[in-house]
Design a protein around this motif. Structure first.
Motif, PDB file in Angstrom:
ATOM      1  N   GLY A 114       1.085  -4.781   1.520  1.00  0.00           N
ATOM      2  CA  GLY A 114       0.393  -4.352   2.725  1.00  0.00           C
ATOM      3  C   GLY A 114       1.339  -4.216   3.905  1.00  0.00           C
ATOM      4  O   GLY A 114       1.217  -3.295   4.721  1.00  0.00           O
ATOM      5  N   GLU A 115       2.300  -5.143   3.992  1.00  0.00           N
ATOM      6  CA  GLU A 115       3.288  -5.076   5.070  1.00  0.00           C
ATOM      7  C   GLU A 115       4.150  -3.829   4.929  1.00  0.00           C
ATOM      8  O   GLU A 115       4.444  -3.138   5.912  1.00  0.00           O
ATOM      9  CB  GLU A 115       4.167  -6.324   5.036  1.00  0.00           C
ATOM     10  CG  GLU A 115       5.231  -6.375   6.118  1.00  0.00           C
ATOM     11  CD  GLU A 115       6.131  -7.590   5.989  1.00  0.00           C
ATOM     12  OE1 GLU A 115       7.190  -7.602   6.633  1.00  0.00           O
ATOM     13  OE2 GLU A 115       5.783  -8.513   5.226  1.00  0.00           O
ATOM     14  N   ILE A 133       5.671   1.962   6.600  1.00  0.00           N
ATOM     15  CA  ILE A 133       5.873   3.396   6.348  1.00  0.00           C
ATOM     16  C   ILE A 133       4.730   4.217   6.928  1.00  0.00           C
ATOM     17  O   ILE A 133       4.883   5.412   7.182  1.00  0.00           O
ATOM     18  CB  ILE A 133       6.057   3.694   4.845  1.00  0.00           C
ATOM     19  CG1 ILE A 133       4.780   3.407   4.056  1.00  0.00           C
ATOM     20  CG2 ILE A 133       7.240   2.935   4.271  1.00  0.00           C
ATOM     21  CD1 ILE A 133       4.850   3.869   2.611  1.00  0.00           C
ATOM     22  N   GLY A 134       3.582   3.558   7.161  1.00  0.00           N
ATOM     23  CA  GLY A 134       2.459   4.252   7.776  1.00  0.00           C
ATOM     24  C   GLY A 134       2.790   4.781   9.159  1.00  0.00           C
ATOM     25  O   GLY A 134       2.243   5.807   9.598  1.00  0.00           O
ATOM     26  N   ALA A 160       3.378   8.541  -0.414  1.00  0.00           N
ATOM     27  CA  ALA A 160       3.344   7.143   0.021  1.00  0.00           C
ATOM     28  C   ALA A 160       2.678   6.262  -1.023  1.00  0.00           C
ATOM     29  O   ALA A 160       3.138   5.144  -1.307  1.00  0.00           O
ATOM     30  CB  ALA A 160       2.620   7.022   1.358  1.00  0.00           C
ATOM     31  N   ASN A 161       1.587   6.741  -1.629  1.00  0.00           N
ATOM     32  CA  ASN A 161       0.900   5.933  -2.633  1.00  0.00           C
ATOM     33  C   ASN A 161       1.722   5.793  -3.910  1.00  0.00           C
ATOM     34  O   ASN A 161       1.702   4.749  -4.564  1.00  0.00           O
ATOM     35  CB  ASN A 161      -0.473   6.541  -2.938  1.00  0.00           C
ATOM     36  CG  ASN A 161      -1.449   6.307  -1.801  1.00  0.00           C
ATOM     37  OD1 ASN A 161      -1.591   5.198  -1.312  1.00  0.00           O
ATOM     38  ND2 ASN A 161      -2.126   7.366  -1.363  1.00  0.00           N
ATOM     39  N   PHE A 208      -4.014   1.590  -0.052  1.00  0.00           N
ATOM     40  CA  PHE A 208      -4.188   3.015  -0.310  1.00  0.00           C
ATOM     41  C   PHE A 208      -3.940   3.731   1.006  1.00  0.00           C
ATOM     42  O   PHE A 208      -4.666   3.532   1.980  1.00  0.00           O
ATOM     43  CB  PHE A 208      -5.594   3.317  -0.832  1.00  0.00           C
ATOM     44  CG  PHE A 208      -5.796   4.766  -1.198  1.00  0.00           C
ATOM     45  CD1 PHE A 208      -5.252   5.266  -2.371  1.00  0.00           C
ATOM     46  CD2 PHE A 208      -6.512   5.626  -0.364  1.00  0.00           C
ATOM     47  CE1 PHE A 208      -5.423   6.604  -2.717  1.00  0.00           C
ATOM     48  CE2 PHE A 208      -6.688   6.958  -0.703  1.00  0.00           C
ATOM     49  CZ  PHE A 208      -6.139   7.444  -1.884  1.00  0.00           C
ATOM     50  N   ILE A 209      -2.898   4.553   1.046  1.00  0.00           N
ATOM     51  CA  ILE A 209      -2.435   5.151   2.298  1.00  0.00           C
ATOM     52  C   ILE A 209      -2.966   6.570   2.451  1.00  0.00           C
ATOM     53  O   ILE A 209      -2.903   7.368   1.505  1.00  0.00           O
ATOM     54  CB  ILE A 209      -0.890   5.149   2.354  1.00  0.00           C
ATOM     55  CG1 ILE A 209      -0.377   3.724   2.182  1.00  0.00           C
ATOM     56  CG2 ILE A 209      -0.385   5.740   3.656  1.00  0.00           C
ATOM     57  CD1 ILE A 209       1.132   3.623   2.078  1.00  0.00           C
ATOM     58  N   THR A 210      -3.496   6.858   3.627  1.00  0.00           N
ATOM     59  CA  THR A 210      -4.004   8.196   3.921  1.00  0.00           C
ATOM     60  C   THR A 210      -3.305   8.753   5.154  1.00  0.00           C
ATOM     61  O   THR A 210      -2.742   8.017   5.968  1.00  0.00           O
ATOM     62  CB  THR A 210      -5.521   8.175   4.190  1.00  0.00           C
ATOM     63  OG1 THR A 210      -5.778   7.394   5.368  1.00  0.00           O
ATOM     64  CG2 THR A 210      -6.285   7.567   3.019  1.00  0.00           C
ATOM     65  N   TRP A 211      -3.358  10.081   5.277  1.00  0.00           N
ATOM     66  CA  TRP A 211      -2.942  10.727   6.508  1.00  0.00           C
ATOM     67  C   TRP A 211      -3.999  10.440   7.570  1.00  0.00           C
ATOM     68  O   TRP A 211      -5.130  10.043   7.237  1.00  0.00           O
ATOM     69  CB  TRP A 211      -2.817  12.243   6.299  1.00  0.00           C
ATOM     70  CG  TRP A 211      -1.730  12.651   5.342  1.00  0.00           C
ATOM     71  CD1 TRP A 211      -1.884  12.982   4.037  1.00  0.00           C
ATOM     72  CD2 TRP A 211      -0.333  12.767   5.631  1.00  0.00           C
ATOM     73  NE1 TRP A 211      -0.671  13.304   3.466  1.00  0.00           N
ATOM     74  CE2 TRP A 211       0.304  13.185   4.429  1.00  0.00           C
ATOM     75  CE3 TRP A 211       0.451  12.562   6.773  1.00  0.00           C
ATOM     76  CZ2 TRP A 211       1.672  13.398   4.345  1.00  0.00           C
ATOM     77  CZ3 TRP A 211       1.817  12.773   6.700  1.00  0.00           C
ATOM     78  CH2 TRP A 211       2.423  13.187   5.502  1.00  0.00           C
TER      79      TRP A 211
END
Length: 453
Positions: free
Chosen positions: A58-59, A64-65, A28-29, A16-19
């Protein structure tokens, strides 16, 4: 995204991607969710989510994170990126310095290439999400080209593959920068166990961990999933085979690999004394029977902990070059091929020099040991592999004998060193007799593998 329908997916370890401020990064999610339909290794539906970091998903999220953090701190909306700002992002990756070695780059060019290509894939998705399918394209806001290359499969068939490219990236395919760990560095890591100020339990756990990394060729995640019963079952078998969960194949699977009794016998005292004492402190069943458990939690170790342990030993040993658990795997596979080729050459020198023979037998054998899905993943460990079909089984048996003899010599040398420090003569003689007994059992097992004429 579901076009008016409710779609439900059950998955574990979905990133779960956050700023950076903690708010969800919706594009992104959504991109991560779209990857659930992407084919994984071997054509299986969905990318791997195994491991503490979410596997392949996860990788991808981690890669992209880095773009997401860049856009946040530069106050740029993803859809407002331009060709020049994307180039600046790639340049910023090149400028990062290693936190350990300040004069060295943090990321290699192959790493930057992998990040850049995935970010382009992500930004193509962002463009479609915003109704601008040409956002990332040949003449788009972010200009890319589609490159193709041809590979030749093992059956001689030519296969065309393609990838997207941006001028800021170094053109070229993926390169491998990880090399097999050397025997000298394995010894340094083992010797360093007694240097670190740790409990007897942790010291023994580290020694067993290094032993299994070296002699199984298993991935760190596979090592973390070995159970006590796997060790006991292998030890009590006429032909010891250790069960390993096979990772990196997109689905749950396992394999059995041959292992010497001399290795297994080293693990039993850890199980009976040190691990049992720690496990008793915690609720029964909490560790699911895993061989490697935490001293303060009683739970099975995570793969990341294995990496941390190897890194701590590396620092204590004063090793300057890169060391990682996966380098043990490289060494294991390389040694298998080297031993096979050497043994085959010694017993079939004339045929070996006259003909280039089929390598499928070698590759199939190593794939069975290592859990590789495709032959191409294994072939990079050898330049040429020769074999004579009639002598192949004998070659494998000879390799098993050679490995057992090398292990016996090493362990005998360790006994001599202990005799100088903490063993009495009587204890030395008793342990040497037991070591010889186990060696002879390993020899007999290898002989049984030889097909009758």
């Amino acid at each position: 995204m579901a076009l008016g329908r409710i779609e439900t997916n059950t998955f574990n370890s979905i990133p779960f991607i956050t700023w950076p401020d903690g708010s969800p990064c919706i594009p992104a999610n959504l991109f991560i969710l779209s990857l659930l339909e992407r084919a994984g290794r071997g054509g299986n539906r969905g990318l791997s989510t195994r491991g503490s970091k979410g596997g392949s998903l996860g990788e991808y999220a981690s890669k992209i994170g880095q773009l997401i953090r860049y856009c946040y701190y530069k106050n740029i909306d993803l859809i407002h990126l331009t060709d020049s700002t994307f180039t600046t992002f790639i340049d910023s990756l090149r400028d990062e310095k290693s936190p350990i070695y300040p004069t060295a780059k943090k990321k290699s060019e192959p790493t930057i290439l992998a990040i850049g290509r995935l970010c382009l894939d992500f930004l193509e998705f962002v463009g479609r999400l915003n109704g601008n399918p040409e956002f990332v394209s040949k003449g788009g806001t972010i200009r890319i080209t589609h490159e193709t290359f041809t590979i030749t499969s093992r059956n001689g068939r030519s296969i065309k593959k393609s990838y997207i490219h941006h001028h800021s990236l170094s053109l070229g395919g993926r390169t491998r920068s990880v090399f097999p760990i050397t025997d000298a560095n394995i010894k340094k890591l083992t010797d360093a166990v007694d240097i670190l100020p740790s409990s007897r339990f942790v010291n023994m756990r580290r020694k067993i961990m290094l032993l299994l990394l070296e002699h199984t060729g298993a991935r760190r995640g596979e090592i973390s999933r070995i159970r006590v019963e796997d060790i006991l079952n292998a030890l009590n078998s006429d032909k010891p085979m250790l069960r390993l969960e096979t990772w990196k194949q997109g689905a749950s699977s396992e394999r059995l690999i041959p292992i010497h009794k001399m290795i297994l016998s080293d693990i039993i005292p850890f199980i009976d004394l040190h691990r049992r004492k720690v496990a008793k402190k915690f609720k029964k069943g909490k560790n699911d029977g895993f061989l490697f458990i935490g001293e303060t939690t009683g739970e099975g170790l995570l793969p990341d902990t294995i990496t941390s342990e190897v890194t701590a030993l590396k620092i204590a040993a004063g090793i300057k070059e890169k060391i990682s658990p996966h380098m043990f795997r490289h060494a294991f596979i390389t040694k298998k091929f080297v031993r096979m080729i050497k043994e085959h050459e010694m017993s079939n020198s004339d045929e070996f020099r006259r003909a280039l023979l089929d390598v499928k037998g070698f590759i199939a054998e190593v794939m069975m040991w290592t859990g590789h899905k495709s032959p191409e993943s294994v072939e990079r460990y050898i330049h040429l592999a020769f074999k004579e079909i009639a002598g192949y089984s004998a070659t494998v048996t000879s390799v098993h004998l050679t490995s057992a003899m090398e292990l016996f010599d090493r362990k005998q040398e360790q006994l001599v060193q202990r005799l100088k420090t903490d063993l009495t003569v009587e204890e030395y003689e008793a342990e040497l007799l037991e070591l010889k007994r186990l060696r002879d059992e390993d020899f007999e097992i290898a002989r049984k593998l030889t097909p009758s004429s």
